[in-house]
Design a protein around this motif. Sequence first.
Motif, PDB file in Angstrom:
ATOM      1  N   GLY A  93      -3.737  28.281  17.568  1.00 47.89           N
ATOM      2  CA  GLY A  93      -1.390  28.136  16.204  1.00 47.89           C
ATOM      3  C   GLY A  93      -0.507  28.272  17.640  1.00 47.89           C
ATOM      4  O   GLY A  93       0.294  27.462  17.623  1.00 47.89           O
ATOM      5  N   TYR A  94      -0.954  29.120  18.533  1.00 47.87           N
ATOM      6  CA  TYR A  94       0.122  30.289  19.552  1.00 47.87           C
ATOM      7  C   TYR A  94       0.145  28.336  19.729  1.00 47.87           C
ATOM      8  O   TYR A  94       1.088  27.585  21.044  1.00 47.87           O
ATOM      9  CB  TYR A  94      -0.407  30.587  20.250  1.00 47.87           C
ATOM     10  N   ALA A  95      -0.996  28.172  20.605  1.00 49.88           N
ATOM     11  CA  ALA A  95      -0.892  26.881  21.926  1.00 49.88           C
ATOM     12  C   ALA A  95      -0.095  25.431  20.954  1.00 49.88           C
ATOM     13  O   ALA A  95       0.118  24.909  21.969  1.00 49.88           O
ATOM     14  CB  ALA A  95      -2.579  26.551  22.383  1.00 49.88           C
ATOM     15  N   LEU A  96      -0.364  25.510  20.119  1.00 49.76           N
ATOM     16  CA  LEU A  96      -0.176  24.413  18.929  1.00 49.76           C
ATOM     17  C   LEU A  96       1.240  24.441  18.534  1.00 49.76           C
ATOM     18  O   LEU A  96       2.289  23.769  18.789  1.00 49.76           O
ATOM     19  CB  LEU A  96      -0.278  24.444  17.502  1.00 49.76           C
ATOM     20  N   ILE A  97       1.873  25.590  18.465  1.00 49.06           N
ATOM     21  CA  ILE A  97       3.297  25.410  18.144  1.00 49.06           C
ATOM     22  C   ILE A  97       3.803  25.447  20.400  1.00 49.06           C
ATOM     23  O   ILE A  97       4.860  24.495  20.425  1.00 49.06           O
ATOM     24  CB  ILE A  97       3.818  27.475  18.195  1.00 49.06           C
ATOM     25  N   GLY A 307      -7.694  28.005  33.251  1.00 48.11           N
ATOM     26  CA  GLY A 307      -7.304  29.414  33.754  1.00 48.11           C
ATOM     27  C   GLY A 307      -6.349  29.166  35.587  1.00 48.11           C
ATOM     28  O   GLY A 307      -6.203  30.052  35.781  1.00 48.11           O
ATOM     29  N   ALA A 308      -7.776  28.870  35.967  1.00 44.23           N
ATOM     30  CA  ALA A 308      -7.717  28.261  37.507  1.00 44.23           C
ATOM     31  C   ALA A 308      -5.879  27.252  37.971  1.00 44.23           C
ATOM     32  O   ALA A 308      -5.877  28.061  39.106  1.00 44.23           O
ATOM     33  CB  ALA A 308      -8.379  27.940  38.252  1.00 44.23           C
ATOM     34  N   ALA A 309      -6.178  26.272  36.608  1.00 45.41           N
ATOM     35  CA  ALA A 309      -4.978  25.847  37.069  1.00 45.41           C
ATOM     36  C   ALA A 309      -3.461  27.085  36.764  1.00 45.41           C
ATOM     37  O   ALA A 309      -2.754  26.541  37.885  1.00 45.41           O
ATOM     38  CB  ALA A 309      -5.245  24.309  36.258  1.00 45.41           C
ATOM     39  N   LEU A 384      -3.517  27.856  28.134  1.00 44.44           N
ATOM     40  CA  LEU A 384      -3.376  28.235  29.725  1.00 44.44           C
ATOM     41  C   LEU A 384      -2.625  27.014  30.706  1.00 44.44           C
ATOM     42  O   LEU A 384      -2.083  26.779  31.348  1.00 44.44           O
ATOM     43  CB  LEU A 384      -4.577  28.334  30.193  1.00 44.44           C
ATOM     44  N   LEU A 385      -2.852  25.721  30.345  1.00 47.97           N
ATOM     45  CA  LEU A 385      -2.440  24.235  30.626  1.00 47.97           C
ATOM     46  C   LEU A 385      -1.155  23.975  30.078  1.00 47.97           C
ATOM     47  O   LEU A 385      -0.223  23.760  30.593  1.00 47.97           O
ATOM     48  CB  LEU A 385      -3.353  23.078  29.396  1.00 47.97           C
TER      49      LEU A 385
END
Length: 613
Positions: A93-97, A307-309, A384-385
């Motif tokens: 949900g956080y990533a989609l917002i 995460g590494a990126a 992360l992206l």
Amino acid sequence: MRGARPALIVGAGALVIVLAFGLLRGPAPAGDRRANRAADAAEASRWVSLARAMAAPWPAVQEPSGRLGDYTDELPGAFGLHAGTRYGDAVGGYALIDAGVRERDPRLVQTGIRAISFATDPERRPSRPSVFEQFAVAAAYNLARRELTGDPGFARERRRWETWLRRVRIVELQHVDRYYNHWLVDAVGVLELQRTGLRSSVPGTVPGGDAARARRLARELVNVRIPALLPQRGAAVLSDAPDNPLAYHGLSLGLYARAVHLLGRAAEPAARRVLQQGVWAAALMIAPNGSLAYFGRSQEEVWAPAGAAYAAAYTARSPDSTPAVAAVARTVAFRSLERLERAYPIGRGGVAIVPAIGDSLRPGWRALDGYAGAPSMGGLALMLLNWTLELRPRERSPGRLPADFPLAKTVSQGRGRLAVVRRGATWFAVKISRSGSDRYRGDLRYDAGLTYALRRVGGRWRELVPQRPRTELAGRASAGPILVNGGPGDFFGHAIEVTDSGIVEVTGEFRNAVGSLRKAGLTYRPLRCGVALELDALAGDEYRLAVFFSRRPRLEPAGATDGRQRVSVAADRTALALAAGTLASGERARLWRVDMSFGAQAARRLSVRFCGG
């Protein structure tokens, strides 16, 4: 310059990485700078498109309750026991917002809001708190307060989120003796939650009576405890000790970078040094195909390159980073994003959790750990992206990494220590020892030895030795070599060294459940065709070794081949058998296992050659 070897120098409280890898260049001519800016814009658009594609499936698979659909629910075993994932709705949900705000896409935003509201539903009573869930709800709340002030969906749900956040307590931060990734997630959650401005009358909560202690513990973890656990100089792997599975280096680095970002000026120089050391470790361990998660649990899970990126992109933009550090970090970020784009297909249910399920869930699902779910793993990767996209580099990544050159280096610590070697057209990684943990003793992903090898053929990197498969054996799991006489005894390495010419020497012992059988050493030697495993046998010794192929192999008198990989044994006696069925690794949905037995009539050196073709 011999071997193009790096030198690591610590000075003025910061790590300075001086590389002879052509990473530093003089100022470009004006025309080149204009071309580079155009290339940078194209690359930024490429990664934005990747994030857009990763976010796109979720509105269609969200259920009326707000729960994000999970394609692993149809799988047998632990996956199908409970619908959904423990924290996937909050993280997803956080990533989609975040993606919806960037894309100005109301559908993504509302999907994210409904998922957060599902996670904070007072009727939902999970058996235990989740640090990932707590962090994600706090981060989503802060993002919504900042970007969605006039949004009716957020206005309608805001009170529910606030009530839920006022009850949050620390879960893992009180542990101070070692590192585990959940502790860092807990710390990032505390830092996000204390940015909300919320206050609570509930005793013992982060926004209430435990606020000062929670803040102190979070800062201590980032600024003091983690830097003290790692080497003070050179490359450092931040993962779950003592086995240090590689996927968690990528995840931990990304979370650590976020913690440093949230701390701002309160982040100590030691914390920024850890980021630089961790990015340098990633640079050393990244395989030529971009993989940075080739052994241990969560092998090749999609959030590892993401995460590494992010950690590398953050380090590249840090004012503490020298031009050399920034150049390495930009290249790590670029390679990790390429890996994310190329190895993880996106389907109707979301991004593939591991490359092995890219074509279909079956049979690749066998590579998944029981905790894996599409909303949680895909949500972490998208989160992360998204963070990485906030740091779009102004320059196109110009450099190369150690694996692009002759390389001979040991990295990491504990049972996860490994040697990475590049000689000619061959790259390989050798792990010092298998896991000593009862929890992972039956899992070949934690095994010692030749963990992964690639060979460049026709301009492309191909498998020479596939990644080890995931197994759940009741007893000890080892591909070997296993000493049969007097045992059987598995090999446990105690020290690992690599020469300038790329020869890896592992010293240790063969050991069974009772104790040590014999001190021994294993040698891994680069060959023109690949790599050889060598060991000194006594008269009458018998050994077992399991080797894996990504296509069905054909057995030969002293070896096996699948047309691309060829394994051959030099011994006095050899017997081979193709095991029934197949196994799966994070990278391969099917792996065929060949069990080899070989021995010596008289004392001699035995060898097993892994060659291309």
